[in-house]
Design an enzyme around this catalytic site. Structure first.
Site, PDB file in Angstrom:
ATOM      1  N   GLU A  92       0.825  -1.209   0.000  1.00 31.92           N
ATOM      2  CA  GLU A  92       0.000   0.000   0.000  1.00 31.92           C
ATOM      3  C   GLU A  92       0.862   1.263   0.000  1.00 31.92           C
ATOM      4  O   GLU A  92       1.995   1.243   0.489  1.00 31.92           O
ATOM      5  CB  GLU A  92      -0.902   0.017   1.248  1.00 31.92           C
ATOM      6  CG  GLU A  92      -1.973  -1.058   1.182  1.00 31.92           C
ATOM      7  CD  GLU A  92      -2.881  -1.092   2.405  1.00 31.92           C
ATOM      8  OE1 GLU A  92      -4.014  -1.545   2.270  1.00 31.92           O
ATOM      9  OE2 GLU A  92      -2.451  -0.684   3.496  1.00 31.92           O
ATOM     10  N   CYS A 105       3.224   8.706   0.927  1.00 32.99           N
ATOM     11  CA  CYS A 105       3.883   7.791   1.866  1.00 32.99           C
ATOM     12  C   CYS A 105       4.019   6.437   1.152  1.00 32.99           C
ATOM     13  O   CYS A 105       3.012   5.840   0.778  1.00 32.99           O
ATOM     14  CB  CYS A 105       3.005   7.691   3.109  1.00 32.99           C
ATOM     15  SG  CYS A 105       3.591   6.484   4.290  1.00 32.99           S
ATOM     16  N   CYS A 112       6.900  -6.585   7.184  1.00 32.93           N
ATOM     17  CA  CYS A 112       8.054  -5.998   7.885  1.00 32.93           C
ATOM     18  C   CYS A 112       8.594  -7.022   8.881  1.00 32.93           C
ATOM     19  O   CYS A 112       7.811  -7.699   9.554  1.00 32.93           O
ATOM     20  CB  CYS A 112       7.633  -4.722   8.612  1.00 32.93           C
ATOM     21  SG  CYS A 112       9.021  -3.954   9.489  1.00 32.93           S
ATOM     22  N   CYS A 116       7.125  -4.226  15.607  1.00 32.29           N
ATOM     23  CA  CYS A 116       6.873  -3.248  16.670  1.00 32.29           C
ATOM     24  C   CYS A 116       5.464  -3.500  17.213  1.00 32.29           C
ATOM     25  O   CYS A 116       4.540  -3.799  16.449  1.00 32.29           O
ATOM     26  CB  CYS A 116       6.998  -1.829  16.124  1.00 32.29           C
ATOM     27  SG  CYS A 116       8.637  -1.512  15.450  1.00 32.29           S
ATOM     28  N   CYS A 119       2.171  -1.715  15.795  1.00 33.90           N
ATOM     29  CA  CYS A 119       2.090  -1.509  14.346  1.00 33.90           C
ATOM     30  C   CYS A 119       1.446  -2.715  13.655  1.00 33.90           C
ATOM     31  O   CYS A 119       1.931  -3.835  13.768  1.00 33.90           O
ATOM     32  CB  CYS A 119       3.498  -1.280  13.800  1.00 33.90           C
ATOM     33  SG  CYS A 119       3.548  -1.167  12.003  1.00 33.90           S
ATOM     34  N   CYS A 337      -0.941   6.063  10.295  1.00 36.42           N
ATOM     35  CA  CYS A 337       0.342   5.486  10.712  1.00 36.42           C
ATOM     36  C   CYS A 337       0.129   4.134  11.381  1.00 36.42           C
ATOM     37  O   CYS A 337      -0.698   4.004  12.273  1.00 36.42           O
ATOM     38  CB  CYS A 337       1.017   6.394  11.718  1.00 36.42           C
ATOM     39  SG  CYS A 337       1.691   7.846  10.983  1.00 36.42           S
TER      40      CYS A 337
HETATM   41  S1  SF4 Z   1       6.780   0.567  12.880  1.00 38.08           S
HETATM   42 FE1  SF4 Z   1       5.879  -1.147  11.684  1.00 38.08          FE
HETATM   43  S2  SF4 Z   1       6.727  -0.919   9.627  1.00 38.08           S
HETATM   44 FE2  SF4 Z   1       8.031   0.346  11.006  1.00 38.08          FE
HETATM   45  S3  SF4 Z   1       9.707  -1.039  11.634  1.00 38.08           S
HETATM   46 FE3  SF4 Z   1       8.107  -1.256  13.190  1.00 38.08          FE
HETATM   47  S4  SF4 Z   1       6.864  -3.021  12.501  1.00 38.08           S
HETATM   48 FE4  SF4 Z   1       8.103  -2.327  10.736  1.00 38.08          FE
END
Ligand code: SF4
Length: 351
Positions: A92, A105, A112, A116, A119, A337
């Site tokens: 996306e 963006c 990923c 985190c 996220c 975000c």
């Molecule tokens: S915030 Fe999300 S996209 Fe960014 S490094 Fe952490 S897990 Fe990956």
């Protein structure tokens, strides 16, 4: 023979490729301009190229690395693009109009690897890195799709993935974005956001003067390791040392992104600690109140009250640290975000 994804090539790469198929070197510059300045949609539009060369391009190359699968526009104009890649993966990008700016963006990976805790992208796991062509194509095709309605003024690497974990392709994409014969963006209009991969961060400083943003989200090592597992490998004190040594152009600062999570990292004491650890870094802080939409059943985090958000900001400002409260845009279409999971609205609806 595998087709060549033409947007993988910088101008010098394209010159070498054009020569390798028996064409004159100057044709590469012509091609580059057609792709990035004229935004052609097919090789047939390149009437200044010989029929023979166009046939070679048609047969041996792919102009686009991705296709728009779905586009959703929120009431504030924020527009989310879902892309299909050649191997069936989805990513996306999000266009955020905020006149006079219009920021795109973009994603750098499918999923990923860093997980985190706040996220949604991190919950996907890691599928693969994007190629240079797949990164550049997000900018080219959104530009084409928006036409004269909205012109992209800024690019941020804050979509899916950690750009510094895909260093070579991201750097190659930035070279195409800033080439005057390519997309012709100024480095000042491009921001790369990282969770803090220190070796690549140091390399970036010596190789590309784009703006730097650090996903910080905690003022101490223990909490940051809990929220962002990458901190165990690259601890906060070392990350901030790398930031202090980062070769910033004059008058430039590093942006520190800080998602405010109610009762987790948003106390006045933590704000004072943030001031302390950022001492000596040319820094500004973006405070982003957590966005609970669609994610609150997966995460236990909540958005702090406005009073708590303002109190946190006040502590930073009292210490002469620039701190701006950023409201996430596009929450209603899951484009804010940390909400990018590359799902079509149909699949969200059927969940
Ligand atoms: S915030 Fe999300 S996209 Fe960014 S490094 Fe952490 S897990 Fe990956």
């Amino acid at each position: 023979m595998e087709p060549v994804f033409i947007k993988n090539y910088t101008l010098p790469d394209l010159e070498a490729w054009v020569e390798s198929i028996g064409e004159a070197r100057f044709r590469a510059r012509q091609l580059f301009r057609q792709i990035y300045n004229r935004h052609i949609r097919s090789w047939d539009e390149c009437s200044d190229l010989s029929k023979m060369f166009r046939a070679q391009l048609e047969f041996g190359t792919l102009l686009n690395a991705s296709t728009i699968v779905e586009k959703q526009e929120a009431s504030d104009g924020t527009t989310k693009y879902l892309w299909g890649l050649h191997d069936g993966q989805l990513i996306e990008s999000v266009l955020i109009p905020d006149p006079p700016r219009c920021t795109l963006c973009i994603s750098s990976q499918v999923g990923c690897p860093f997980q985190c805790k706040f996220c949604l992208t991190g919950t996907l796991g890691f599928k693969r890195n994007l190629s240079t062509a797949e990164i550049v194509d997000q900018v080219c095709q959104v530009g084409q799709d928006q036409g004269a309605r909205r012109r992209i003024t800024n690019i941020v690497f804050m979509g899916m993935g950690e750009p510094l974990a895909n260093y070579a392709s991201v750097l190659q994409a930035i070279r195409i974005m800033v080439d005057p014969n390519g997309l012709a963006f100024s480095h000042r209009r491009i921001t790369l956001s990282t969770a803090g991969l220190i070796p690549q961060l140091r390399r970036l400083g010596s190789e590309s003067p784009v703006n730097l943003a650090i996903s910080l989200h905690a003022p101490d090592d223990a909490l940051r390791s809990e929220l962002m597992p990458i901190n165990r490998k690259y601890p906060l004190p070392e990350l901030l040392s790398a930031c202090r040594e980062y070769p910033l152009p004059p008058r430039k600062r590093i942006t520190f992104e800080y998602i405010l999570l109610d009762g987790v990292n948003d106390s006045p004491k933590q704000a004072r600690e943030l001031v302390r650890v950022l001492h000596g870094v040319r820094a500004k802080v973006n405070l982003i109140p957590f966005n609970p939409v669609d994610s609150d059943f997966r995460f236990n985090y909540r958005r702090p009250s406005d009073a708590r958000i303002l109190a946190f900001q006040e502590v930073l400002q009292q210490a002469q640290l620039t701190a701006i409260i950023r409201q996430s845009r596009g929450a209603e279409i899951s484009a804010a975000c940390g909400q990018l999971v590359a799902k079509s609205s149909n699949s969200v609806a059927s969940d």
